[in-house]
Design a protein around this motif. Structure first.
Motif, PDB file in Angstrom:
ATOM      1  N   PRO A  88       1.170  -1.291  -0.173  1.00  0.00           N
ATOM      2  CA  PRO A  88       0.272  -0.294  -0.218  1.00  0.00           C
ATOM      3  C   PRO A  88       0.612   1.186  -0.245  1.00  0.00           C
ATOM      4  N   TRP A  89       2.502   1.178  -0.255  1.00  0.00           N
ATOM      5  CA  TRP A  89       2.543   2.634   0.643  1.00  0.00           C
ATOM      6  C   TRP A  89       3.056   2.745  -0.575  1.00  0.00           C
ATOM      7  N   LYS A  90       3.399   4.483  -0.927  1.00  0.00           N
ATOM      8  CA  LYS A  90       3.230   5.075  -1.416  1.00  0.00           C
ATOM      9  C   LYS A  90       4.489   6.349  -1.372  1.00  0.00           C
ATOM     10  N   VAL A  91       5.552   6.898  -1.451  1.00  0.00           N
ATOM     11  CA  VAL A  91       6.737   7.350  -1.573  1.00  0.00           C
ATOM     12  C   VAL A  91       6.846   8.307  -2.649  1.00  0.00           C
ATOM     13  N   TYR A  92       7.070  10.219  -1.737  1.00  0.00           N
ATOM     14  CA  TYR A  92       7.872  11.057  -2.944  1.00  0.00           C
ATOM     15  C   TYR A  92       8.453  11.558  -1.875  1.00  0.00           C
ATOM     16  N   VAL A  93      10.024  11.682  -3.696  1.00  0.00           N
ATOM     17  CA  VAL A  93      10.870  12.049  -3.070  1.00  0.00           C
ATOM     18  C   VAL A  93      11.197  13.810  -3.419  1.00  0.00           C
ATOM     19  N   ILE A  94      11.703  14.048  -2.799  1.00  0.00           N
ATOM     20  CA  ILE A  94      12.055  15.619  -3.083  1.00  0.00           C
ATOM     21  C   ILE A  94      13.577  15.538  -2.972  1.00  0.00           C
ATOM     22  N   THR A  95      14.521  16.700  -4.043  1.00  0.00           N
ATOM     23  CA  THR A  95      15.174  16.825  -3.858  1.00  0.00           C
ATOM     24  C   THR A  95      16.236  18.802  -4.143  1.00  0.00           C
ATOM     25  N   GLY A  96      16.295  19.293  -4.343  1.00  0.00           N
ATOM     26  CA  GLY A  96      17.333  20.787  -4.809  1.00  0.00           C
ATOM     27  C   GLY A  96      16.194  21.210  -4.937  1.00  0.00           C
ATOM     28  N   LYS A  97      16.342  22.670  -5.511  1.00  0.00           N
ATOM     29  CA  LYS A  97      15.353  23.333  -5.288  1.00  0.00           C
ATOM     30  C   LYS A  97      13.750  23.513  -4.237  1.00  0.00           C
ATOM     31  N   ALA A  98      12.887  22.447  -5.169  1.00  0.00           N
ATOM     32  CA  ALA A  98      11.905  21.402  -4.242  1.00  0.00           C
ATOM     33  C   ALA A  98      12.316  21.750  -2.998  1.00  0.00           C
ATOM     34  N   ARG A  99      12.782  21.113  -2.738  1.00  0.00           N
ATOM     35  CA  ARG A  99      13.005  20.758  -1.319  1.00  0.00           C
ATOM     36  C   ARG A  99      13.817  21.700  -0.559  1.00  0.00           C
ATOM     37  N   THR A 100      14.236  22.507  -0.995  1.00  0.00           N
ATOM     38  CA  THR A 100      14.304  24.573  -0.436  1.00  0.00           C
ATOM     39  C   THR A 100      13.212  25.219  -0.404  1.00  0.00           C
ATOM     40  N   LEU A 179      -0.353   6.570   2.762  1.00  0.00           N
ATOM     41  CA  LEU A 179      -1.414   6.101   1.747  1.00  0.00           C
ATOM     42  C   LEU A 179      -2.485   5.769   1.846  1.00  0.00           C
ATOM     43  N   GLU A 180      -3.614   5.751   0.578  1.00  0.00           N
ATOM     44  CA  GLU A 180      -4.666   5.615   0.236  1.00  0.00           C
ATOM     45  C   GLU A 180      -5.403   5.645   1.732  1.00  0.00           C
ATOM     46  N   ARG A 181      -6.416   6.955   1.819  1.00  0.00           N
ATOM     47  CA  ARG A 181      -7.116   7.224   2.653  1.00  0.00           C
ATOM     48  C   ARG A 181      -7.918   5.907   3.944  1.00  0.00           C
ATOM     49  N   GLU A 182      -8.628   5.049   2.328  1.00  0.00           N
ATOM     50  CA  GLU A 182     -10.087   4.145   2.475  1.00  0.00           C
ATOM     51  C   GLU A 182      -9.388   3.028   3.197  1.00  0.00           C
ATOM     52  N   LEU A 183      -7.659   2.550   3.236  1.00  0.00           N
ATOM     53  CA  LEU A 183      -7.610   1.674   4.326  1.00  0.00           C
ATOM     54  C   LEU A 183      -7.176   1.297   4.779  1.00  0.00           C
ATOM     55  N   ASN A 184      -6.906   0.519   6.202  1.00  0.00           N
ATOM     56  CA  ASN A 184      -7.675   0.066   7.847  1.00  0.00           C
ATOM     57  C   ASN A 184      -6.354  -0.256   8.537  1.00  0.00           C
TER      58      ASN A 184
END
Length: 268
Positions: A88-100, A179-184
């Motif tokens: 069920p996992w989802k991951v958002y990876v951020i670096t560079g200017k977006a992180r700053t 996680l998607e909200r409907e998951l328990n």
């Protein structure tokens, strides 16, 4: 151009897709030689050493971590178990200017006096504290502040240290887990196992992490910056990078109760 990537990792993708020249292998075939495709052999720690040396690092160097390395860590972490293999996992990876940019927005919100209330979407800590949990929490807090020379009652320095969360403690990579909200509740258990795999895999490659639930208070800001759908709930953030070995906050170790205090053995 934005410098973040959404990664919804398949638990079998690393071994089956062959995107980084790994052989297709069945679990029954795994050997140390099969792990050599993940990194230089000398960079790998044993599972026991990776677990033993995992710590929540609160000061990182600015040494970069490549997208390829992050992908390797996530692909390996996706071997985590999940109920009926739903992953069920989802991951958002951020670096560079977006992180700053995100760090700037979070710190501005934390220091603002505009009356806007930011609240996390789930309760992380107990609503009423009692021992042994209260004493453990107090000890780790004062051990950290003691390493930094922050005295009891110094709210300004305590607040400044808390805000370092929103700078990812200087790490070049930030990760956000949703996680998607409907998951328990079972999927939250799955997410915990996946996140632990991320941290242990990172140690295996000589990197360090710090899981950071502190981000969840500002989920609305993070959602806007990372384009996280409303149907997903932010579970935690995490800093990833190279530990600063000279930083005093990285020199103290948290204590762990031995198995004899929390485990019961029957029939031995």
């Amino acid at each position: 151009m934005r410098h973040f990537q959404t990664v919804n990792v398949s638990a079998s993708a690393f071994f089956l897709n062959g995107e980084i020249n790994c052989p297709t292998i069945r679990p029954s075939m795994w050997r140390r030689r099969d792990l050599d495709c993940l990194a230089e052999p000398a960079a790998l720690l044993s599972a026991a050493d990776a677990i033993r040396t995992r710590r929540s690092i609160r000061a990182f160097t600015d040494q970069p971590v490549s997208r390829d390395m992050v992908t390797r860590i996530l692909d390996l972490a996706a071997r985590a178990p999940s109920g009926s293999n739903i992953q069920p996992w989802k991951v958002y990876v951020i670096t560079g200017k977006a992180r700053t940019d995100l760090s700037g927005a979070l710190i501005a919100a934390d220091m603002a006096s505009d009356g806007v209330i930011h609240e996390e979407e789930y309760t992380y800590y107990p609503t009423q504290w009692r021992d042994p949990y209260l004493s453990r929490r107090r000890k780790v807090g004062w051990d950290l502040y003691g390493a930094l020379g922050i005295e009891k009652g110094d709210k300004d320095r305590m607040g400044a240290q808390l805000r370092r969360n929103y700078l990812f403690f200087g790490a070049p990579i930030g990760l956000f887990f949703t996680l998607e909200r409907e998951l328990n509740l079972g999927s939250w258990v799955d997410m915990g196992m996946f996140m632990e795999n991320v941290m242990v895999a990172a140690r295996g490659f000589g990197l360090d992490t710090c899981p950071q639930q502190a981000f969840c208070k500002y989920h609305a800001i993070i959602r806007r910056h990372l384009d996280i759908p409303d149907g997903e709930i932010l579970v935690s953030g995490m800093a990833l990078g190279h530990a600063d070995g000279d930083a005093p906050e990285n020199r103290f170790e948290t204590e762990r109760a031995p198995a004899a205090e929390f485990a019961q053995f029957k029939g031995f």
